[in-house]
Scaffold this motif. Structure first.
Motif, PDB file in Angstrom:
ATOM      1  N   VAL A 175       0.854  -1.194   0.000  1.00  0.00           N
ATOM      2  CA  VAL A 175       0.000   0.000   0.000  1.00  0.00           C
ATOM      3  C   VAL A 175       0.887   1.240   0.000  1.00  0.00           C
ATOM      4  O   VAL A 175       1.858   1.316   0.758  1.00  0.00           O
ATOM      5  N   ARG A 176       0.554   2.198  -0.827  1.00  0.00           N
ATOM      6  CA  ARG A 176       1.285   3.463  -0.861  1.00  0.00           C
ATOM      7  C   ARG A 176       0.801   4.360   0.267  1.00  0.00           C
ATOM      8  O   ARG A 176      -0.401   4.498   0.496  1.00  0.00           O
ATOM      9  N   ILE A 177       1.763   4.964   0.990  1.00  0.00           N
ATOM     10  CA  ILE A 177       1.445   5.930   2.040  1.00  0.00           C
ATOM     11  C   ILE A 177       2.266   7.187   1.803  1.00  0.00           C
ATOM     12  O   ILE A 177       3.299   7.156   1.136  1.00  0.00           O
ATOM     13  N   LEU A 178       1.783   8.302   2.347  1.00  0.00           N
ATOM     14  CA  LEU A 178       2.519   9.554   2.209  1.00  0.00           C
ATOM     15  C   LEU A 178       3.892   9.433   2.845  1.00  0.00           C
ATOM     16  O   LEU A 178       4.055   8.823   3.906  1.00  0.00           O
ATOM     17  N   ARG A 179       4.874  10.021   2.208  1.00  0.00           N
ATOM     18  CA  ARG A 179       6.250  10.020   2.695  1.00  0.00           C
ATOM     19  C   ARG A 179       6.393  11.068   3.808  1.00  0.00           C
ATOM     20  O   ARG A 179       5.838  12.154   3.726  1.00  0.00           O
ATOM     21  N   ASN A 180       7.152  10.716   4.830  1.00  0.00           N
ATOM     22  CA  ASN A 180       7.510  11.647   5.902  1.00  0.00           C
ATOM     23  C   ASN A 180       8.955  12.103   5.688  1.00  0.00           C
ATOM     24  O   ASN A 180       9.810  11.304   5.338  1.00  0.00           O
ATOM     25  N   ILE A 181       9.194  13.355   5.899  1.00  0.00           N
ATOM     26  CA  ILE A 181      10.538  13.933   5.877  1.00  0.00           C
ATOM     27  C   ILE A 181      10.747  14.584   7.249  1.00  0.00           C
ATOM     28  O   ILE A 181       9.935  15.416   7.659  1.00  0.00           O
ATOM     29  N   ASP A 182      11.788  14.175   7.936  1.00  0.00           N
ATOM     30  CA  ASP A 182      12.042  14.668   9.297  1.00  0.00           C
ATOM     31  C   ASP A 182      10.809  14.509  10.192  1.00  0.00           C
ATOM     32  O   ASP A 182      10.483  15.382  10.994  1.00  0.00           O
ATOM     33  N   GLY A 183      10.094  13.387  10.017  1.00  0.00           N
ATOM     34  CA  GLY A 183       8.966  13.062  10.881  1.00  0.00           C
ATOM     35  C   GLY A 183       7.658  13.751  10.532  1.00  0.00           C
ATOM     36  O   GLY A 183       6.686  13.632  11.274  1.00  0.00           O
ATOM     37  N   LYS A 184       7.616  14.463   9.401  1.00  0.00           N
ATOM     38  CA  LYS A 184       6.393  15.166   9.017  1.00  0.00           C
ATOM     39  C   LYS A 184       6.065  14.876   7.565  1.00  0.00           C
ATOM     40  O   LYS A 184       6.951  14.598   6.760  1.00  0.00           O
ATOM     41  N   CYS A 185       4.794  14.983   7.232  1.00  0.00           N
ATOM     42  CA  CYS A 185       4.373  14.776   5.848  1.00  0.00           C
ATOM     43  C   CYS A 185       5.188  15.668   4.925  1.00  0.00           C
ATOM     44  O   CYS A 185       5.412  16.847   5.208  1.00  0.00           O
ATOM     45  N   LEU A 186       5.624  15.094   3.849  1.00  0.00           N
ATOM     46  CA  LEU A 186       6.400  15.807   2.837  1.00  0.00           C
ATOM     47  C   LEU A 186       5.737  17.116   2.411  1.00  0.00           C
ATOM     48  O   LEU A 186       6.423  18.089   2.114  1.00  0.00           O
ATOM     49  N   PHE A 187       4.409  17.157   2.409  1.00  0.00           N
ATOM     50  CA  PHE A 187       3.692  18.336   1.933  1.00  0.00           C
ATOM     51  C   PHE A 187       3.412  19.371   3.022  1.00  0.00           C
ATOM     52  O   PHE A 187       2.842  20.420   2.741  1.00  0.00           O
ATOM     53  N   LEU A 188       3.803  19.106   4.252  1.00  0.00           N
ATOM     54  CA  LEU A 188       3.610  20.074   5.327  1.00  0.00           C
ATOM     55  C   LEU A 188       4.698  21.134   5.252  1.00  0.00           C
ATOM     56  O   LEU A 188       5.875  20.849   5.422  1.00  0.00           O
ATOM     57  N   LYS A 189       4.296  22.360   4.973  1.00  0.00           N
ATOM     58  CA  LYS A 189       5.231  23.489   4.847  1.00  0.00           C
ATOM     59  C   LYS A 189       4.746  24.625   5.740  1.00  0.00           C
ATOM     60  O   LYS A 189       3.613  25.097   5.583  1.00  0.00           O
ATOM     61  N   ASP A 190       5.578  25.033   6.665  1.00  0.00           N
ATOM     62  CA  ASP A 190       5.229  26.136   7.575  1.00  0.00           C
ATOM     63  C   ASP A 190       3.881  25.901   8.265  1.00  0.00           C
ATOM     64  O   ASP A 190       3.069  26.821   8.399  1.00  0.00           O
ATOM     65  N   GLY A 191       3.653  24.652   8.666  1.00  0.00           N
ATOM     66  CA  GLY A 191       2.440  24.320   9.412  1.00  0.00           C
ATOM     67  C   GLY A 191       1.186  24.187   8.568  1.00  0.00           C
ATOM     68  O   GLY A 191       0.095  24.049   9.111  1.00  0.00           O
ATOM     69  N   GLN A 192       1.318  24.218   7.237  1.00  0.00           N
ATOM     70  CA  GLN A 192       0.151  24.090   6.365  1.00  0.00           C
ATOM     71  C   GLN A 192       0.433  23.104   5.236  1.00  0.00           C
ATOM     72  O   GLN A 192       1.580  22.920   4.831  1.00  0.00           O
ATOM     73  N   CYS A 193      -0.639  22.527   4.710  1.00  0.00           N
ATOM     74  CA  CYS A 193      -0.521  21.580   3.610  1.00  0.00           C
ATOM     75  C   CYS A 193      -0.287  22.343   2.311  1.00  0.00           C
ATOM     76  O   CYS A 193      -1.109  23.173   1.917  1.00  0.00           O
ATOM     77  N   SER A 194       0.820  22.040   1.646  1.00  0.00           N
ATOM     78  CA  SER A 194       1.164  22.746   0.410  1.00  0.00           C
ATOM     79  C   SER A 194       0.348  22.266  -0.792  1.00  0.00           C
ATOM     80  O   SER A 194       0.371  22.906  -1.843  1.00  0.00           O
ATOM     81  N   ILE A 195      -0.400  21.165  -0.631  1.00  0.00           N
ATOM     82  CA  ILE A 195      -1.268  20.674  -1.717  1.00  0.00           C
ATOM     83  C   ILE A 195      -2.711  20.566  -1.215  1.00  0.00           C
ATOM     84  O   ILE A 195      -3.475  19.716  -1.662  1.00  0.00           O
ATOM     85  N   TYR A 196      -3.100  21.442  -0.320  1.00  0.00           N
ATOM     86  CA  TYR A 196      -4.386  21.350   0.381  1.00  0.00           C
ATOM     87  C   TYR A 196      -5.555  21.045  -0.554  1.00  0.00           C
ATOM     88  O   TYR A 196      -6.350  20.158  -0.289  1.00  0.00           O
ATOM     89  N   ASP A 197      -5.693  21.762  -1.651  1.00  0.00           N
ATOM     90  CA  ASP A 197      -6.829  21.556  -2.553  1.00  0.00           C
ATOM     91  C   ASP A 197      -6.766  20.215  -3.284  1.00  0.00           C
ATOM     92  O   ASP A 197      -7.776  19.766  -3.828  1.00  0.00           O
ATOM     93  N   SER A 198      -5.612  19.573  -3.294  1.00  0.00           N
ATOM     94  CA  SER A 198      -5.435  18.282  -3.959  1.00  0.00           C
ATOM     95  C   SER A 198      -5.027  17.189  -2.995  1.00  0.00           C
ATOM     96  O   SER A 198      -4.583  16.117  -3.412  1.00  0.00           O
ATOM     97  N   ARG A 199      -5.172  17.421  -1.713  1.00  0.00           N
ATOM     98  CA  ARG A 199      -4.720  16.454  -0.703  1.00  0.00           C
ATOM     99  C   ARG A 199      -5.489  15.139  -0.812  1.00  0.00           C
ATOM    100  O   ARG A 199      -6.581  15.097  -1.368  1.00  0.00           O
ATOM    101  N   PRO A 200      -4.918  14.061  -0.294  1.00  0.00           N
ATOM    102  CA  PRO A 200      -5.557  12.744  -0.360  1.00  0.00           C
ATOM    103  C   PRO A 200      -6.932  12.733   0.315  1.00  0.00           C
ATOM    104  O   PRO A 200      -7.192  13.510   1.244  1.00  0.00           O
ATOM    105  N   LEU A 201      -7.780  11.831  -0.147  1.00  0.00           N
ATOM    106  CA  LEU A 201      -9.120  11.729   0.418  1.00  0.00           C
ATOM    107  C   LEU A 201      -9.075  11.421   1.913  1.00  0.00           C
ATOM    108  O   LEU A 201      -9.859  11.963   2.687  1.00  0.00           O
TER     109      LEU A 201
END
Length: 126
Positions: free
Chosen positions: A48-74
């Motif tokens: 199963v594919r899961i979101l990648r973590n970088i330094d313990g956080k979702c790869l898309f988390l930038k400055d406390g917000q989701c950088s792909i918010y409008d396209s984030r996973p279901l």
């Protein structure tokens, strides 16, 4: 269908820390349409594919917000509603600090979407 909480207003992104968010093929394609490669933003665990973590956080988390918010996973859209395998129903994940804000009626409304999403990922309901 999604759950709307004001997480960023509260400065919360706990669900993005050490995430194990499972991705459907639809999620993968949606994110790839933004120009990302699935091998860069996800890892395969037990098939199963899961979101990648970088330094313990979702790869898309930038400055406390989701950088792909409008396209984030279901799964991210439906969180904190999750499927409880033991109870065989949707429940609110008590890890979420905003869990108490989710009315039972909302849980019931997203349950069908959540179950379909799990079937899309696994091919069955565990």
């Amino acid at each position: 269908m999604e759950i709307r909480l004001n997480c960023t207003d509260k400065g919360c992104h706990e669900c993005c820390v050490e995430t194990e968010m499972q991705l459907s093929e639809r999620d993968l394609k949606r994110i790839e349409s933004l120009g990302y490669d699935r091998n860069d933003f996800s890892v395969e665990v037990d098939g199963v594919r899961i979101l990648r973590n970088i330094d313990g956080k979702c790869l898309f988390l930038k400055d406390g917000q989701c950088s792909i918010y409008d396209s984030r996973p279901l799964g991210c859209r439906l969180y904190p509603v999750v499927y409880d395998v033991d109870k065989k129903r949707a429940v609110v994940h008590d890890f979420c600090p905003s869990a108490a804000e989710i009315p039972v009626s909302k849980i019931k409304r997203v349950e069908r979407t959540l179950i379909k999403h799990i079937k899309d990922i696994y091919g069955f309901i565990p």
